[in-house]
Design a protein around this motif. Structure first.
Motif, mmCIF file in Angstrom:
data_model
loop_
_atom_site.group_PDB
_atom_site.id
_atom_site.type_symbol
_atom_site.label_atom_id
_atom_site.label_comp_id
_atom_site.label_asym_id
_atom_site.label_seq_id
_atom_site.Cartn_x
_atom_site.Cartn_y
_atom_site.Cartn_z
ATOM 1 N N SER A 10 44.517 71.341 41.702
ATOM 2 C CA SER A 10 44.630 72.797 41.816
ATOM 3 C C SER A 10 46.058 73.185 41.417
ATOM 4 O O SER A 10 46.922 72.328 41.216
ATOM 5 N N TYR A 56 40.688 73.789 38.111
ATOM 6 C CA TYR A 56 40.958 75.068 38.764
ATOM 7 C C TYR A 56 39.656 75.617 39.356
ATOM 8 O O TYR A 56 38.800 76.124 38.648
ATOM 9 N N ALA A 59 39.836 79.683 43.476
ATOM 10 C CA ALA A 59 39.307 80.947 43.976
ATOM 11 C C ALA A 59 38.191 80.723 44.988
ATOM 12 O O ALA A 59 37.996 81.511 45.911
ATOM 13 N N GLY A 64 43.474 80.397 45.543
ATOM 14 C CA GLY A 64 43.819 80.879 44.215
ATOM 15 C C GLY A 64 45.204 81.508 44.177
ATOM 16 O O GLY A 64 45.593 82.264 45.075
ATOM 17 N N TRP A 90 37.916 74.797 34.377
ATOM 18 C CA TRP A 90 37.965 76.092 35.040
ATOM 19 C C TRP A 90 36.632 76.428 35.689
ATOM 20 O O TRP A 90 35.615 76.533 35.003
ATOM 21 N N HIS A 91 36.638 76.638 36.997
ATOM 22 C CA HIS A 91 35.487 77.175 37.716
ATOM 23 C C HIS A 91 35.953 78.520 38.280
ATOM 24 O O HIS A 91 36.610 78.578 39.322
ATOM 25 N N ILE A 92 35.619 79.574 37.573
ATOM 26 C CA ILE A 92 36.239 80.858 37.873
ATOM 27 C C ILE A 92 35.208 81.958 37.993
ATOM 28 O O ILE A 92 34.106 81.885 37.452
ATOM 29 N N GLY A 96 39.331 85.848 37.790
ATOM 30 C CA GLY A 96 40.156 84.821 37.180
ATOM 31 C C GLY A 96 39.924 84.610 35.703
ATOM 32 O O GLY A 96 40.527 83.715 35.099
#
Length: 417
Positions: A10, A56, A59, A64, A90-92, A96
């Motif tokens: 992260s 990432y 969030a 975040g 990226w898991h947004i 984000g």
């Protein structure tokens, strides 16, 4: 120290170097009284340059970093916060989406974007993909994209996704496990733009047989480079369909293929001649999963045909049907030469059949082949996961003990001769 910072789970550990972080309405941020000096940013930069891989999903964990703090970092590092980043996952959600652009340095080669918010605005996602088309043009070697939305909503993203893929001439791997391809255009774009593509994985939901074959036709256009193809064809109303070799015939053009997974709704019907054609086309195949969602499965007898025409196969998984004729040991014409793992989905062997099945498997399989039985089938999403299909199932002690007994008897007979 370099190895410790090479992969970040992260952004938290990096931004904590600037000072204590507190939770705000916009994410984690520095305390208002915190004063950042040139020395603070030098420390931040010295560690940021060591990072090669970033995941990432902050969030979702409530960790975040606020957009404001990221913008402050960008102002001090206009060339990128992580200048040597090579891979990002990226898991947004909606808030984000814009942050991804802050982590796309020239060194980036691998990117995963998963839009986990099922209420994300397609306009925002389209803008992101169009922006990435420019900032990452001809850079990526691996790209994965997925959303929480239905394939029909995702269809609105197709033009932007296709524009992005058209900008990636160096792409080697494309994975679309949670997106849902509705037509052949996306496949056509990536196959034309990326001449060295060797991996393609995707869910192809709710398409007709004709459209599925069109998609396979486009894949065949990269026949000289594709080495891994994993596909799932899912959807309501397909349970009563039967797939034959005719429906997947374009795949026979993939002459350098090494790894195939096909998860198909409904039944799969293969004859011994079909298996021969497959083996003649896929001479370098090392790993094969064939999983029809319905029907009894592939007749167990066909294992002898697979053994004859797939001498280099090392891993094989499928549901097998042992209710039909099973030859005795002296009737088995061929045995696997390279197989190390056989996974039997929906593997239920009745007590009355166990001895005959064990005798057959003891001949068609080499000693020490790992045989795993799974009482139920493989879910379609598991078929597109790296190791999940091969971790499924367990050793059936009763059946394995019988197979081992046959091996011992054969060895003893050979020693006496």
């Amino acid at each position: 120290m370099d190895e410790l910072w090479r992969s970040l789970p992260s952004l938290g550990p990096l931004f904590k170097l600037l000072g204590p972080l507190v939770d705000t309405d916009h994410g984690l941020d520095l305390r208002p009284e915190c004063i950042l000096t040139e020395r603070s940013w030098d420390l931040f930069r010295s560690y940021a340059t060591r990072v090669r891989s970033l995941t990432y999903a902050d969030a979702y964990s409530g960790e975040g970093i606020s957009t404001g703090l990221i913008i402050r970092a960008l102002a001090v590092h206009p060339g990128g916060i992580l200048p040597n980043l090579q891979a990002v996952d990226w898991h947004i959600g909606e808030p984000g989406l814009g942050l991804a652009l802050a982590f796309c340095p020239p060194s980036l080669e691998r990117m995963v974007i998963y839009l986990g918010d099922d209420e994300f605005q397609t306009d925002s996602a389209r803008r992101l993909l169009y922006s990435l088309s420019s900032s990452l043009a001809h850079r990526l070697k691996s790209f994965e994209f997925g959303t929480d939305s239905s394939p029909f909503i995702n269809a609105d993203l197709d033009p932007a996704l296709n524009t992005f893929l058209n900008s990636q001439s160096r792409l080697l791997e494309l994975n679309l496990p949670y997106y849902g391809i509705q037509d052949s255009v996306t496949v056509s774009v990536v196959c034309q733009a990326s001449p060295d593509l060797h991996t393609f994985t995707a869910d192809v939901p709710s398409v007709t047989k004709e459209m599925f074959r069109e998609i396979l036709d486009e894949l065949a256009g990269r026949a000289t480079s594709l080495r891994r193809v994993w596909l799932t064809r899912t959807g309501d109303g397909l349970e009563d369909e039967t797939t034959t070799l005719v429906d997947i015939k374009p795949m026979l053009q993939l002459t350098v293929i090494e790894d195939i997974r096909l998860w198909l709704e409904g039944e799969l019907e293969l004859t011994a001649l079909d298996i021969r054609h497959m083996g003649q086309a896929w001479q370098g195949l090392a790993s094969l999963i064939l999983h029809p969602g319905g029907g009894p499965g592939i007749p167990l007898l066909h294992l002898t045909t697979f053994a004859q025409w797939f001498p280099g196969l090392e891993r094989f998984a499928a549901p097998f049907d042992c209710t039909g004729y099973i030859p005795s040991a002296d009737e088995v014409p061929s045995r696997f030469q390279s197989l190390c793992r056989l996974t039997w989905y929906r593997g239920q062997v009745a007590d009355a059949q166990r001895l005959r099945v064990a005798e057959f498997l003891a001949v068609v399989l080499r000693p020490k082949v790992e045989l795993r039985l799974r009482m139920y089938g493989l879910d379609s999403y598991e078929a597109l996961m790296e190791m999940s299909p091969w971790e499924a199932g367990s050793r059936n002690k009763e059946l394995q003990d019988l197979i081992d007994a046959f091996y011992r008897v054969r060895k003893a007979v050979n020693m006496m001769q």
